[in-house]
Design an enzyme around this catalytic site. Structure first.
Site, PDB file in Angstrom:
ATOM      1  CB  CYS A 137      10.871  -0.592   1.000  1.00  0.00           C
ATOM      2  SG  CYS A 137      11.356  -0.179  -0.712  1.00  0.00           S
ATOM      3  CD  GLU A 163      12.803  -6.382  -5.012  1.00  0.00           C
ATOM      4  OE1 GLU A 163      13.326  -5.807  -4.119  1.00  0.00           O
ATOM      5  OE2 GLU A 163      13.462  -6.959  -5.794  1.00  0.00           O
ATOM      6  CG  LEU A 164      10.931  -9.750   1.266  1.00  0.00           C
ATOM      7  CD1 LEU A 164      11.001 -10.954   2.066  1.00  0.00           C
ATOM      8  CD2 LEU A 164       9.180  -9.664   0.962  1.00  0.00           C
ATOM      9  CE  LYS A 193      -3.774  -9.078  -3.031  1.00  0.00           C
ATOM     10  NZ  LYS A 193      -3.748  -8.025  -2.683  1.00  0.00           N
ATOM     11  N   PRO A 194      -2.976  -5.339  -6.297  1.00  0.00           N
ATOM     12  CG  PRO A 194      -3.467  -3.228  -7.244  1.00  0.00           C
ATOM     13  CD  PRO A 194      -3.723  -4.601  -7.253  1.00  0.00           C
ATOM     14  CD1 TRP A 225      -0.491  -1.543   3.202  1.00  0.00           C
ATOM     15  CD2 TRP A 225       0.247   0.552   3.351  1.00  0.00           C
ATOM     16  NE1 TRP A 225       0.246  -1.364   4.413  1.00  0.00           N
ATOM     17  CE2 TRP A 225       0.606  -0.178   4.559  1.00  0.00           C
ATOM     18  CE3 TRP A 225       0.812   1.811   3.491  1.00  0.00           C
ATOM     19  CZ2 TRP A 225       1.348   0.368   5.626  1.00  0.00           C
ATOM     20  CZ3 TRP A 225       1.758   2.284   4.276  1.00  0.00           C
ATOM     21  CH2 TRP A 225       1.930   1.463   5.524  1.00  0.00           C
ATOM     22  CG  ASN A 226       5.273   1.532   0.282  1.00  0.00           C
ATOM     23  OD1 ASN A 226       4.507   0.132  -0.142  1.00  0.00           O
ATOM     24  ND2 ASN A 226       6.383   1.712   0.190  1.00  0.00           N
TER      25      ASN A 226
HETATM   26  P1  NAD Z   1       1.752  -7.148   3.476  1.00  0.00           P
HETATM   27  O1  NAD Z   1       2.785  -7.951   3.534  1.00  0.00           O
HETATM   28  O2  NAD Z   1       0.934  -6.857   4.373  1.00  0.00           O
HETATM   29  O3  NAD Z   1       0.911  -7.023   2.039  1.00  0.00           O
HETATM   30  C1  NAD Z   1       1.369  -7.013   0.875  1.00  0.00           C
HETATM   31  C2  NAD Z   1       0.638  -7.509  -0.207  1.00  0.00           C
HETATM   32  O4  NAD Z   1       0.327  -8.894   0.216  1.00  0.00           O
HETATM   33  C3  NAD Z   1      -0.919  -6.952  -0.260  1.00  0.00           C
HETATM   34  O5  NAD Z   1      -1.248  -6.956  -1.448  1.00  0.00           O
HETATM   35  C4  NAD Z   1      -1.767  -8.036   0.527  1.00  0.00           C
HETATM   36  O6  NAD Z   1      -3.174  -7.927   0.202  1.00  0.00           O
HETATM   37  C5  NAD Z   1      -0.960  -9.116   0.097  1.00  0.00           C
HETATM   38  N1  NAD Z   1      -1.071 -10.540   1.139  1.00  0.00           N
HETATM   39  C6  NAD Z   1      -0.966 -10.282   2.555  1.00  0.00           C
HETATM   40  N2  NAD Z   1      -1.203 -11.548   3.091  1.00  0.00           N
HETATM   41  C7  NAD Z   1      -1.108 -12.428   1.962  1.00  0.00           C
HETATM   42  C8  NAD Z   1      -1.419 -13.745   1.951  1.00  0.00           C
HETATM   43  N3  NAD Z   1      -1.353 -14.499   2.969  1.00  0.00           N
HETATM   44  N4  NAD Z   1      -1.346 -14.365   0.776  1.00  0.00           N
HETATM   45  C9  NAD Z   1      -1.283 -13.688  -0.482  1.00  0.00           C
HETATM   46  N5  NAD Z   1      -1.206 -12.239  -0.530  1.00  0.00           N
HETATM   47  C10 NAD Z   1      -1.192 -11.621   0.737  1.00  0.00           C
HETATM   48  O7  NAD Z   1       2.705  -5.714   3.010  1.00  0.00           O
HETATM   49  P2  NAD Z   1       2.114  -4.200   3.405  1.00  0.00           P
HETATM   50  O8  NAD Z   1       2.075  -3.754   4.711  1.00  0.00           O
HETATM   51  O9  NAD Z   1       1.099  -3.824   2.251  1.00  0.00           O
HETATM   52  O10 NAD Z   1       3.234  -3.273   2.877  1.00  0.00           O
HETATM   53  C11 NAD Z   1       4.469  -2.836   3.672  1.00  0.00           C
HETATM   54  C12 NAD Z   1       5.727  -3.683   3.505  1.00  0.00           C
HETATM   55  O11 NAD Z   1       6.107  -3.747   1.988  1.00  0.00           O
HETATM   56  C13 NAD Z   1       6.872  -3.074   4.197  1.00  0.00           C
HETATM   57  O12 NAD Z   1       7.682  -4.023   4.788  1.00  0.00           O
HETATM   58  C14 NAD Z   1       7.807  -2.261   3.243  1.00  0.00           C
HETATM   59  O13 NAD Z   1       9.015  -2.495   3.397  1.00  0.00           O
HETATM   60  C15 NAD Z   1       7.654  -3.331   1.992  1.00  0.00           C
HETATM   61  N6  NAD Z   1       7.901  -2.817   0.594  1.00  0.00           N
HETATM   62  C16 NAD Z   1       9.087  -3.425   0.171  1.00  0.00           C
HETATM   63  C17 NAD Z   1       9.542  -2.750  -1.079  1.00  0.00           C
HETATM   64  C18 NAD Z   1      10.665  -3.497  -1.810  1.00  0.00           C
HETATM   65  O14 NAD Z   1      10.937  -3.152  -3.093  1.00  0.00           O
HETATM   66  N7  NAD Z   1      11.580  -3.859  -1.023  1.00  0.00           N
HETATM   67  C19 NAD Z   1       8.744  -1.904  -1.593  1.00  0.00           C
HETATM   68  C20 NAD Z   1       7.710  -1.126  -0.984  1.00  0.00           C
HETATM   69  C21 NAD Z   1       7.412  -1.769   0.201  1.00  0.00           C
END
Ligand code: NAD
Length: 501
Positions: free
Chosen positions: A284, A250-251, A178-179, A154-155
């Site tokens: 991130c 990408e975490l 899927k965003p 979402w960020n």
């Molecule tokens: P999140 O892991 O909660 O969710 C990310 C996506 O995964 C969403 O679309 C969500 O619906 C989906 N999702 C969640 N649980 C799932 C499951 N069990 N099965 C399938 N899909 C599932 O992350 P967030 O809170 O949306 O995003 C923030 C995180 O993203 C932070 O840790 C940030 O550092 C990271 N991030 C990393 C990068 C990078 O390039 N390394 C870039 C941006 C954000």
């Protein structure tokens, strides 16, 4: 019971909404539910997967020239609709400037990939003669994974939904995106832009939904690109392993910045503050911890606090100020908890924090902390807020050790007296990208250079540079014997060993 109003105009109470798989979406500026999404059921995802997979065959066979032409047309449509996409993302994120810049960044990225893609593919198609047997030659065929799944956070809603999808489409894949269910409003104008380019609409589809929709996608695709949190990334990597499909992850990050004694402290403070507070720290590769030479610590902190105090919230006017609300209210709780843990262990808040609620939105002023150490959560886990914890060091060796004392390794920064000094320190840091004399430079080299995340920050190779596209292609070797076939007699135990077979 709270009354809710789905976007299709029906009235539902919250219990009925859950029963009919309608997901409520909160507005980050008000904290209220004012939008609803209707995720597709798993059977619909399966049907969509079949349709995309079938269209992918022609998309791939049409060749790179066709794909480039189609993608350039999409770039033109996105550009023409940039305001509508930016407006929708502004509601999703509660910030205006970046939301309106992003569509133009995406347009530039599409065009940049279109410029680069033909040569990247050409260079990857190796052909020649075996180094072992001169009558054997080889050619490489590049075979795209038919259907790629993209699950994004979402960020940065629109940007992060496209970073992997664009090079994958050019590689010849079909893509289902899927965003995050937290920020789905931008999907409607983006889907409308895709619909204006029918050849693209056949192979690119956005769907809205939460974890269940994400899981249904993992069940259908041939490869997955996931951007998001470490726990979800770990779970999805396991799900992909069970299906023997690659997962590109990408975490999160916990980026360190090192400021040396010779640095221009005003420049260093500006760079660190930008790295930490841009997008309310919801990036991130945000600067999440700062190590500064003890001899300049106090002066640096004074400058940093002065600059931080000048930053304003974008409340009540979304088009003014520097800091938007937390996109996800729960994120404010996480940042507050990190702050409270640090203070309980002896840290001092020099300005800012904790979060404040204004008209239902959760905001935080730029927050500077001193007296921190690595026993504190705020120095070890991703905070994702506009917080700058500053720790003093006595030697450069100590600074490097502290920077490397992390489970993460997304990126880092060094601000020193000159580029050579910064480079020497940067080489020693365990992170995929190290910005020198500034912070957060990663985004500027997306299509130019490859980088690999360290530790828990990612898995599966570089999403940047040529590999950002080549990872979607399986290399098939076509190996040709041009001379006579050596028969079994040539392979007898007592046959003289030939120079080559
Ligand atoms: P999140 O892991 O909660 O969710 C990310 C996506 O995964 C969403 O679309 C969500 O619906 C989906 N999702 C969640 N649980 C799932 C499951 N069990 N099965 C399938 N899909 C599932 O992350 P967030 O809170 O949306 O995003 C923030 C995180 O993203 C932070 O840790 C940030 O550092 C990271 N991030 C990393 C990068 C990078 O390039 N390394 C870039 C941006 C954000």
């Amino acid at each position: 019971m709270t009354e809710t109003r789905p976007s299709n105009g029906h009235h539902l109470d919250s219990a009925t909404a859950a029963a009919t798989d309608v997901l409520p979406v909160r507005n980050p500026r008000t904290g209220r539910v004012d939008h609803w999404i209707h995720p597709p059921r798993p059977a619909e995802i399966a049907g969509l997967g079949t349709a995309l997979r079938s269209a992918q065959v022609a998309w791939n066979e049409a060749g790179i020239g066709h794909r480039v032409a189609v993608m350039r047309r999409w770039a033109d449509v996105v550009e023409a609709n940039a305001a509508a996409i930016g407006d929708a993302e502004t509601v999703d994120t509660g910030r205006s400037r970046v939301s309106h810049e992003v569509p133009h960044m995406v347009v530039a990225a599409i065009r940049g990939w279109c410029d680069a893609a033909p040569a990247i593919l050409d260079r990857a198609r190796l052909h020649g003669v075996s180094s072992v047997t001169e009558t054997v030659g080889y050619d490489t065929e590049l075979d795209p994974y038919p259907l790629l799944g993209v699950i994004s956070p979402w960020n940065h809603p629109f940007l992060l939904s496209t970073l992997d999808a664009v090079p994958a489409l050019l590689a010849g894949c079909a893509v289902i995106v899927k965003p995050s269910e937290v920020t789905p409003r931008f999907v409607e104008p983006v889907a409308a832009s895709i619909a204006e380019v029918p050849e693209l609409a056949a192979v690119l589809r956005y769907v809205v939904g939460g974890p269940e929709t994400g899981q249904a996608i993992v069940d259908q695709v041939d490869a997955l690109c996931f951007t998001g949190s470490v726990p979800t990334g770990r779970a999805l990597a396991q799900a992909c392993a069970r299906r023997f499909i690659p997962a590109f992850l990408e975490l999160g990050g916990k980026d360190a910045a090192i400021v040396t004694a010779s640095a221009d402290l005003r420049r260093a403070a500006a760079a660190v503050l930008k790295g930490a507070a841009h997008n309310t720290g919801q990036v991130c590769f945000a600067t999440e911890r700062v190590y500064v030479d003890r001899s300049v610590h106090d002066e640096f902190v004074e400058e940093l606090v002065a600059q931080a105090r000048r930053l304003e919230l974008n409340h009540p006017d979304v088009t003014r100020g520097h800091l938007g609300p937390f996109i996800l209210g729960r994120q404010a709780d996480i940042v507050d908890a990190h702050l409270a843990d640090a203070v309980a262990r002896g840290a001092v808040v020099r300005c800012g924090g904790p979060s404040e609620t204004l008209d239902g939105g959760r905001y935080m002023r730029a927050t500077v902390l001193t007296g921190v150490d690595h026993t504190m959560t705020i120095m070890r886990e991703e905070t994702f807020g506009p917080v700058v914890p500053v720790q003093a060091f006595d030697t450069v060796d100590e600074a490097v050790r502290l920077a490397n004392d992390s489970d993460y390794g997304l990126s880092a920064a060094v601000i020193a007296g000159d580029e050579q000094e910064a480079m020497a320190i940067g080489r020693r840091i365990r992170a995929g990208a190290v910005s020198l004399m500034d912070t957060s430079l990663t985004i500027t080299i997306m299509r130019d250079v490859e980088k690999t995340s360290y530790g828990m920050s990612g898995l599966g190779g570089s999403r940047m540079g040529p590999n950002g596209m080549l990872r979607f292609l399986r290399r098939k070797a076509l190996i040709t014997r041009s001379g006579p076939v050596p028969d079994m007699d040539a392979l007898r135990e007592d046959a003289a060993a030939p120079a080559s077979t």
